[in-house]
Write a protein that holds these residues in place. Structure first.
Motif, PDB file in Angstrom:
ATOM      1  N   SER A 107       0.822  -1.207   0.000  1.00  0.00           N
ATOM      2  CA  SER A 107       0.000   0.000   0.000  1.00  0.00           C
ATOM      3  C   SER A 107       0.858   1.260   0.000  1.00  0.00           C
ATOM      4  O   SER A 107       0.331   2.377  -0.001  1.00  0.00           O
ATOM      5  CB  SER A 107      -0.935  -0.005   1.220  1.00  0.00           C
ATOM      6  N   ARG A 108       2.181   1.102   0.032  1.00  0.00           N
ATOM      7  CA  ARG A 108       3.095   2.242   0.019  1.00  0.00           C
ATOM      8  C   ARG A 108       3.285   2.730  -1.414  1.00  0.00           C
ATOM      9  O   ARG A 108       3.714   1.997  -2.282  1.00  0.00           O
ATOM     10  CB  ARG A 108       4.447   1.862   0.616  1.00  0.00           C
ATOM     11  N   THR A 109       2.993   3.976  -1.667  1.00  0.00           N
ATOM     12  CA  THR A 109       3.095   4.530  -3.009  1.00  0.00           C
ATOM     13  C   THR A 109       4.526   4.468  -3.535  1.00  0.00           C
ATOM     14  O   THR A 109       5.461   4.889  -2.850  1.00  0.00           O
ATOM     15  CB  THR A 109       2.613   5.989  -3.021  1.00  0.00           C
ATOM     16  N   GLY A 110       4.681   3.893  -4.723  1.00  0.00           N
ATOM     17  CA  GLY A 110       5.974   3.824  -5.364  1.00  0.00           C
ATOM     18  C   GLY A 110       6.795   2.593  -5.074  1.00  0.00           C
ATOM     19  O   GLY A 110       7.863   2.406  -5.674  1.00  0.00           O
ATOM     20  N   THR A 111       6.350   1.727  -4.168  1.00  0.00           N
ATOM     21  CA  THR A 111       7.091   0.494  -3.875  1.00  0.00           C
ATOM     22  C   THR A 111       6.935  -0.508  -5.010  1.00  0.00           C
ATOM     23  O   THR A 111       5.817  -0.796  -5.453  1.00  0.00           O
ATOM     24  CB  THR A 111       6.599  -0.139  -2.553  1.00  0.00           C
ATOM     25  N   ASN A 112       8.053  -1.037  -5.467  1.00  0.00           N
ATOM     26  CA  ASN A 112       8.036  -2.077  -6.498  1.00  0.00           C
ATOM     27  C   ASN A 112       7.793  -3.434  -5.844  1.00  0.00           C
ATOM     28  O   ASN A 112       8.400  -3.753  -4.812  1.00  0.00           O
ATOM     29  CB  ASN A 112       9.353  -2.105  -7.261  1.00  0.00           C
ATOM     30  N   VAL A 113       6.928  -4.230  -6.454  1.00  0.00           N
ATOM     31  CA  VAL A 113       6.519  -5.511  -5.866  1.00  0.00           C
ATOM     32  C   VAL A 113       6.726  -6.630  -6.881  1.00  0.00           C
ATOM     33  O   VAL A 113       6.324  -6.511  -8.040  1.00  0.00           O
ATOM     34  CB  VAL A 113       5.041  -5.480  -5.426  1.00  0.00           C
ATOM     35  N   ALA A 114       7.361  -7.719  -6.427  1.00  0.00           N
ATOM     36  CA  ALA A 114       7.591  -8.879  -7.289  1.00  0.00           C
ATOM     37  C   ALA A 114       7.184 -10.146  -6.553  1.00  0.00           C
ATOM     38  O   ALA A 114       7.600 -10.374  -5.410  1.00  0.00           O
ATOM     39  CB  ALA A 114       9.065  -8.977  -7.706  1.00  0.00           C
ATOM     40  N   GLY A 115       6.368 -10.959  -7.191  1.00  0.00           N
ATOM     41  CA  GLY A 115       5.928 -12.216  -6.588  1.00  0.00           C
ATOM     42  C   GLY A 115       6.200 -13.386  -7.510  1.00  0.00           C
ATOM     43  O   GLY A 115       5.928 -13.319  -8.721  1.00  0.00           O
ATOM     44  N   ASN A 116       6.737 -14.462  -6.939  1.00  0.00           N
ATOM     45  CA  ASN A 116       7.058 -15.667  -7.701  1.00  0.00           C
ATOM     46  C   ASN A 116       6.399 -16.872  -7.025  1.00  0.00           C
ATOM     47  O   ASN A 116       6.638 -17.124  -5.843  1.00  0.00           O
ATOM     48  CB  ASN A 116       8.569 -15.885  -7.750  1.00  0.00           C
ATOM     49  N   ALA A 117       5.589 -17.592  -7.786  1.00  0.00           N
ATOM     50  CA  ALA A 117       4.912 -18.777  -7.262  1.00  0.00           C
ATOM     51  C   ALA A 117       5.244 -19.973  -8.141  1.00  0.00           C
ATOM     52  O   ALA A 117       5.177 -19.884  -9.375  1.00  0.00           O
ATOM     53  CB  ALA A 117       3.402 -18.555  -7.220  1.00  0.00           C
ATOM     54  N   TYR A 118       5.588 -21.092  -7.492  1.00  0.00           N
ATOM     55  CA  TYR A 118       5.975 -22.297  -8.228  1.00  0.00           C
ATOM     56  C   TYR A 118       5.360 -23.517  -7.555  1.00  0.00           C
ATOM     57  O   TYR A 118       5.551 -23.739  -6.352  1.00  0.00           O
ATOM     58  CB  TYR A 118       7.501 -22.432  -8.253  1.00  0.00           C
ATOM     59  N   GLY A 119       4.607 -24.286  -8.332  1.00  0.00           N
ATOM     60  CA  GLY A 119       4.020 -25.526  -7.837  1.00  0.00           C
ATOM     61  C   GLY A 119       4.408 -26.686  -8.724  1.00  0.00           C
ATOM     62  O   GLY A 119       4.206 -26.629  -9.952  1.00  0.00           O
ATOM     63  N   ALA A 120       4.993 -27.739  -8.139  1.00  0.00           N
ATOM     64  CA  ALA A 120       5.482 -28.874  -8.920  1.00  0.00           C
ATOM     65  C   ALA A 120       4.972 -30.185  -8.348  1.00  0.00           C
ATOM     66  O   ALA A 120       5.108 -30.439  -7.140  1.00  0.00           O
ATOM     67  CB  ALA A 120       7.015 -28.886  -8.955  1.00  0.00           C
ATOM     68  N   GLY A 121       4.402 -31.016  -9.197  1.00  0.00           N
ATOM     69  CA  GLY A 121       3.987 -32.348  -8.767  1.00  0.00           C
ATOM     70  C   GLY A 121       5.183 -33.262  -8.602  1.00  0.00           C
ATOM     71  O   GLY A 121       6.215 -33.097  -9.252  1.00  0.00           O
ATOM     72  N   GLY A 122       5.060 -34.227  -7.715  1.00  0.00           N
ATOM     73  CA  GLY A 122       6.131 -35.187  -7.495  1.00  0.00           C
ATOM     74  C   GLY A 122       6.187 -36.225  -8.603  1.00  0.00           C
ATOM     75  O   GLY A 122       5.210 -36.462  -9.320  1.00  0.00           O
ATOM     76  N   SER A 123       7.333 -36.844  -8.760  1.00  0.00           N
ATOM     77  CA  SER A 123       7.483 -37.895  -9.767  1.00  0.00           C
ATOM     78  C   SER A 123       6.741 -39.156  -9.338  1.00  0.00           C
ATOM     79  O   SER A 123       6.601 -39.448  -8.144  1.00  0.00           O
ATOM     80  CB  SER A 123       8.961 -38.210  -9.988  1.00  0.00           C
ATOM     81  N   GLY A 124       6.252 -39.901 -10.315  1.00  0.00           N
ATOM     82  CA  GLY A 124       5.569 -41.147 -10.016  1.00  0.00           C
ATOM     83  C   GLY A 124       6.534 -42.235  -9.579  1.00  0.00           C
ATOM     84  O   GLY A 124       7.707 -42.230  -9.951  1.00  0.00           O
ATOM     85  N   GLY A 125       6.047 -43.163  -8.789  1.00  0.00           N
ATOM     86  CA  GLY A 125       6.873 -44.273  -8.348  1.00  0.00           C
ATOM     87  C   GLY A 125       7.221 -45.200  -9.499  1.00  0.00           C
ATOM     88  O   GLY A 125       6.455 -45.370 -10.454  1.00  0.00           O
ATOM     89  N   SER A 126       8.391 -45.820  -9.433  1.00  0.00           N
ATOM     90  CA  SER A 126       8.883 -46.671 -10.523  1.00  0.00           C
ATOM     91  C   SER A 126       8.824 -48.151 -10.156  1.00  0.00           C
ATOM     92  O   SER A 126       8.928 -48.524  -8.982  1.00  0.00           O
ATOM     93  CB  SER A 126      10.322 -46.287 -10.866  1.00  0.00           C
ATOM     94  N   GLY A 127       8.648 -48.980 -11.179  1.00  0.00           N
ATOM     95  CA  GLY A 127       8.640 -50.424 -10.987  1.00  0.00           C
ATOM     96  C   GLY A 127       9.976 -51.016 -11.398  1.00  0.00           C
ATOM     97  O   GLY A 127      10.445 -50.772 -12.510  1.00  0.00           O
ATOM     98  N   SER A 128      10.591 -51.786 -10.521  1.00  0.00           N
ATOM     99  CA  SER A 128      11.926 -52.307 -10.830  1.00  0.00           C
ATOM    100  C   SER A 128      11.894 -53.688 -11.472  1.00  0.00           C
ATOM    101  O   SER A 128      12.826 -54.051 -12.192  1.00  0.00           O
ATOM    102  CB  SER A 128      12.784 -52.350  -9.557  1.00  0.00           C
ATOM    103  N   THR A 129      10.840 -54.485 -11.250  1.00  0.00           N
ATOM    104  CA  THR A 129      10.752 -55.816 -11.867  1.00  0.00           C
ATOM    105  C   THR A 129       9.285 -56.143 -12.129  1.00  0.00           C
ATOM    106  O   THR A 129       8.500 -56.274 -11.180  1.00  0.00           O
ATOM    107  CB  THR A 129      11.344 -56.903 -10.943  1.00  0.00           C
TER     108      THR A 129
END
Length: 297
Positions: A107-129
């Motif tokens: 709410s301060r006049t003249g203040t520069n504002v930067a926002g970064n949002a990152y959402g990442a899904g986890g890797s799926g489980g793997s089958g070895s045999t």
């Protein structure tokens, strides 16, 4: 960080990974430059052996922050879903959801504002045999940033789907890549506003020893960015589909994901308006009759 689930031996099932939630876990104040970072990781699912793998934990990071004193304001909010549990001859589990929600303002006049949002899904489980890989987790990200007066705004939001787990053995397959979603917006009274949203679909899992590769995720974005100012307004929207999972020893490669990106935006206030919309299809998978050779440099 959510804790990982324990492994299950001799036919026992793996334990579940813990979900992690951070909601307004950071705060600070100053008349100088203020920067906030909040990050969470869901726990990984436990290995299932010949039983069922444990479920992956979700990661959720939420931050709502309004400041009226800092000369500049920046926030980074990240969330990562846990990795799915693997299995030898049993059932693998999918990656966890990674979701962020950021609302940042000054709410301060003249203040520069930067926002970064990152959402990442986890890797799926793997089958070895003789087991299929599980699907990658979904990634969701939402960001809203605002400034007062001539303050500039930079909103950067990225959602990334998890990679599918690899499959092993003829008749089995790699997991599908995780899907994505979200939005980004920014506003200022008269300052320059730049808003971007990137959606990256998860890649399909690899197919080993005759297993087929998994499919890459489709990504379809529509009006995922918006903004407002009487100054310069720039909007960027990029959709990138997931690559197909490759295969060896007789397996078939998965299908690459398709990407679509559309933006319809009408503005009546900005002194100048710029939009950039792009879409990138996933890379196709390869297949071979022999296992890949690893080379160390």
């Amino acid at each position: 960080y959510g804790g990982s689930g324990g492994s299950g031996n001799s036919g026992a099932n793996g334990g579940n990974g813990a979900s992690a939630l951070a909601s307004n876990a950071v705060s600070a104040s100053t008349t100088g430059a203020l920067s906030l970072t909040q990050q969470v990781h869901g726990g990984s699912g436990g290995h299932g052996g010949s039983g069922s793998a444990g479920s992956a934990g979700n990661g959720t990071s939420q931050l709502t922050f309004n400041d009226g004193a800092a000369s500049s304001l920046t926030a980074h909010v990240n969330a990562y879903g846990g990795s799915g549990g693997s299995a030898s001859t049993g059932i693998t589990s999918g990656g966890g959801l990674g979701q962020t929600n950021l609302s940042l303002s000054s709410s301060r006049t003249g203040t520069n504002v930067a926002g970064n949002a990152y959402g990442a899904g986890g890797s799926g489980g793997s089958g070895s045999t003789n087991a299929s890989g599980a699907n990658g987790g979904d990634g969701l990200a939402f960001g809203q940033v605002s400034a007062a007066g001539s303050g500039t705004v930079n909103t950067s939001v990225t959602a990334t789907g998890g990679t599918g787990g690899y499959g092993n053995g003829a008749g089995y397959k790699g997991g599908k890549g995780g899907s994505v979603g979200g939005s980004a917006s920014g506003s200022s009274e008269s300052g320059t506003v730049s808003v971007s949203f990137n959606g990256n679909g998860g890649a399909g899992g690899y197919g080993y020893s005759g297993a087929d590769g998994g499919n890459g995720a489709n990504v379809a974005l529509g009006n995922s960015v918006s903004g407002g100012t009487t100054g310069t307004l720039r909007l960027y929207q990029t959709a990138s589909a997931g690559s197909a999972g490759s295969a060896n020893t007789g397996g078939n490669a998965g299908t690459a994901g398709n990407a679509g990106s559309s933006l319809s935006f009408m503005d009546g206030s900005a002194a100048s308006l710029y939009g950039n919309v792009s879409a990138n299809g996933g890379t196709g998978g390869s297949a071979s009759s022999s296992p890949p050779v690893s080379t160390r440099f």
